[in-house]
Design a protein around this motif. Structure first.
Motif, PDB file in Angstrom:
ATOM      1  N   HIS A 250       0.817  -1.210   0.000  1.00 18.83           N
ATOM      2  CA  HIS A 250       0.000   0.000   0.000  1.00 18.83           C
ATOM      3  C   HIS A 250       0.855   1.266   0.000  1.00 18.83           C
ATOM      4  O   HIS A 250       0.462   2.288  -0.584  1.00 18.83           O
ATOM      5  CB  HIS A 250      -0.944   0.007   1.209  1.00 18.83           C
ATOM      6  CG  HIS A 250      -2.044  -0.986   1.104  1.00 18.83           C
ATOM      7  ND1 HIS A 250      -3.295  -0.679   0.618  1.00 18.83           N
ATOM      8  CD2 HIS A 250      -2.073  -2.315   1.403  1.00 18.83           C
ATOM      9  CE1 HIS A 250      -4.062  -1.752   0.636  1.00 18.83           C
ATOM     10  NE2 HIS A 250      -3.345  -2.760   1.109  1.00 18.83           N
ATOM     11  N   GLU A 251       2.013   1.202   0.628  1.00 21.80           N
ATOM     12  CA  GLU A 251       2.885   2.376   0.676  1.00 21.80           C
ATOM     13  C   GLU A 251       3.363   2.755  -0.722  1.00 21.80           C
ATOM     14  O   GLU A 251       3.308   3.921  -1.126  1.00 21.80           O
ATOM     15  CB  GLU A 251       4.084   2.110   1.586  1.00 21.80           C
ATOM     16  CG  GLU A 251       5.019   3.308   1.711  1.00 21.80           C
ATOM     17  CD  GLU A 251       6.191   3.021   2.637  1.00 21.80           C
ATOM     18  OE1 GLU A 251       7.109   3.867   2.678  1.00 21.80           O
ATOM     19  OE2 GLU A 251       6.197   1.964   3.299  1.00 21.80           O
TER      20      GLU A 251
ATOM     21  N   SER B 112       0.533   4.019  -3.005  1.00 21.35           N
ATOM     22  CA  SER B 112       0.108   5.405  -2.763  1.00 21.35           C
ATOM     23  C   SER B 112       0.921   6.415  -3.558  1.00 21.35           C
ATOM     24  O   SER B 112       0.513   7.564  -3.710  1.00 21.35           O
ATOM     25  CB  SER B 112       0.214   5.722  -1.261  1.00 21.35           C
ATOM     26  OG  SER B 112       1.571   5.762  -0.850  1.00 21.35           O
TER      27      SER B 112
ATOM     28  N   ARG C 246      -2.974   6.637  -9.593  1.00 22.99           N
ATOM     29  CA  ARG C 246      -4.286   6.203  -9.111  1.00 22.99           C
ATOM     30  C   ARG C 246      -4.162   4.855  -8.439  1.00 22.99           C
ATOM     31  O   ARG C 246      -3.230   4.092  -8.702  1.00 22.99           O
ATOM     32  CB  ARG C 246      -5.284   6.061 -10.276  1.00 22.99           C
ATOM     33  CG  ARG C 246      -5.770   7.344 -10.867  1.00 22.99           C
ATOM     34  CD  ARG C 246      -6.999   7.078 -11.753  1.00 22.99           C
ATOM     35  NE  ARG C 246      -6.675   6.391 -12.982  1.00 22.99           N
ATOM     36  CZ  ARG C 246      -7.405   5.408 -13.527  1.00 22.99           C
ATOM     37  NH1 ARG C 246      -8.484   4.968 -12.909  1.00 22.99           N
ATOM     38  NH2 ARG C 246      -7.055   4.864 -14.684  1.00 22.99           N
ATOM     39  N   ARG C 247      -5.128   4.565  -7.573  1.00 22.05           N
ATOM     40  CA  ARG C 247      -5.223   3.241  -6.973  1.00 22.05           C
ATOM     41  C   ARG C 247      -6.625   2.717  -7.216  1.00 22.05           C
ATOM     42  O   ARG C 247      -7.606   3.432  -7.041  1.00 22.05           O
ATOM     43  CB  ARG C 247      -4.941   3.291  -5.470  1.00 22.05           C
ATOM     44  CG  ARG C 247      -3.516   3.695  -5.102  1.00 22.05           C
ATOM     45  CD  ARG C 247      -3.307   3.676  -3.600  1.00 22.05           C
ATOM     46  NE  ARG C 247      -4.297   4.506  -2.925  1.00 22.05           N
ATOM     47  CZ  ARG C 247      -4.927   4.162  -1.798  1.00 22.05           C
ATOM     48  NH1 ARG C 247      -4.696   2.996  -1.229  1.00 22.05           N
ATOM     49  NH2 ARG C 247      -5.798   4.983  -1.262  1.00 22.05           N
TER      50      ARG C 247
ATOM     51  N   LYS D   9      -9.657   6.078  -2.933  1.00 22.78           N
ATOM     52  CA  LYS D   9      -9.284   7.460  -2.643  1.00 22.78           C
ATOM     53  C   LYS D   9      -7.918   7.530  -1.983  1.00 22.78           C
ATOM     54  O   LYS D   9      -7.494   6.615  -1.320  1.00 22.78           O
ATOM     55  CB  LYS D   9     -10.333   8.108  -1.732  1.00 22.78           C
ATOM     56  CG  LYS D   9     -11.747   8.102  -2.354  1.00 22.78           C
ATOM     57  CD  LYS D   9     -11.770   8.859  -3.667  1.00 22.78           C
ATOM     58  CE  LYS D   9     -13.192   8.885  -4.239  1.00 22.78           C
ATOM     59  NZ  LYS D   9     -13.221   9.560  -5.561  1.00 22.78           N
TER      60      LYS D   9
END
Length: 228
Positions: free
Chosen positions: A207-208, A211, A215-216, A228
């Motif tokens: 996740h790091e 980010s 975009r995710r 978001k």
């Protein structure tokens, strides 16, 4: 954003099995990826990340919906035509590098270029430039067994972009790497996208690092949803 659409998925459905074993995986996926854009696909195992990448990369046919690469609808094309598009327009990177063990790092990167018909000298020059870009030019003559995991994966990325594809699809490309090496591999892929206009869809559990991308997205109930 005015960048051209590199990859468009419209109403994609994919299931496995029939009757009592019917298992829907993708349920009407809509997704757009533009040139120069990096998108992280962050979703738990078993939600269909690999299936989505395989369909997007023309390795699997969807059961419904349409895949368009660089504006060309691909579903009705012959297998030979799909293979040609995949070879020219799409690069793949996997969690395991899948390098050819009997060839050097340079030769591994040359291989897809030679298959595409590029002269040997030109293929070698581009392969060397890519190795330098990935900061492993000094390892050009080494075979995969003589490279670290991070070096092997960087060779795999260089091989994936050797033919200057429009789209890069990566399935957990840093899953086997230490955090520092994983960070550099992500930075390299992002820089490639920025400088070459490459569109990158990268599945990851990190996740790091996700980010840091443009975009995710995730997969929820068989559909791609923006995070978001």
């Amino acid at each position: 954003m005015n960048a051209r659409v590199a990859l468009q998925l419209s109403g994609i459905e994919r299931h496995y099995g029939e009757g009592d074993t019917y298992l829907p995986i993708l349920k009407g996926v809509d997704f757009t990826l533009r040139s120069g854009e990096t998108v992280a696909l962050v979703a738990p195992s078993g939600t269909g990340k690999s299936t989505l990448l395989h369909v997007a990369g023309l390795l699997e046919h969807p059961d419904a919906g349409e895949v368009a690469v660089n504006g060309l609808a691909c579903n009705g094309l012959s297998d030979d035509r799909r293979t040609a598009i995949r070879r020219k327009e799409i690069g793949f990177v996997y969690q395991f590098h899948h390098l050819l063990p009997e060839f050097s790092a340079l030769e591994n990167i040359m291989m897809p270029q030679l298959i595409a018909g590029l002269p040997k000298a030109e293929a070698a020059e581009r392969a060397a430039a890519l190795l330098d870009y990935m900061r492993i030019g000094h390892r050009a003559s080494h075979r995969p067994a003589e490279l670290s995991g991070g070096e092997q994966q960087r060779v795999a990325i260089a091989r994936a972009v050797a033919n200057a594809p429009l789209v890069l699809l990566a399935d957990e490309p840093t899953g086997n790497l230490d955090p520092e090496t994983a960070g550099y591999v992500f930075e390299a892929m992002e820089a490639l996208a920025r400088q070459s206009g490459l569109a990158a869809l990268i599945a990851t559990h990190n996740h790091e690092l996700a980010s840091l991308m443009d975009r995710r997205v995730t997969i929820e109930d068989g559909k791609v949803v923006e995070l978001k």
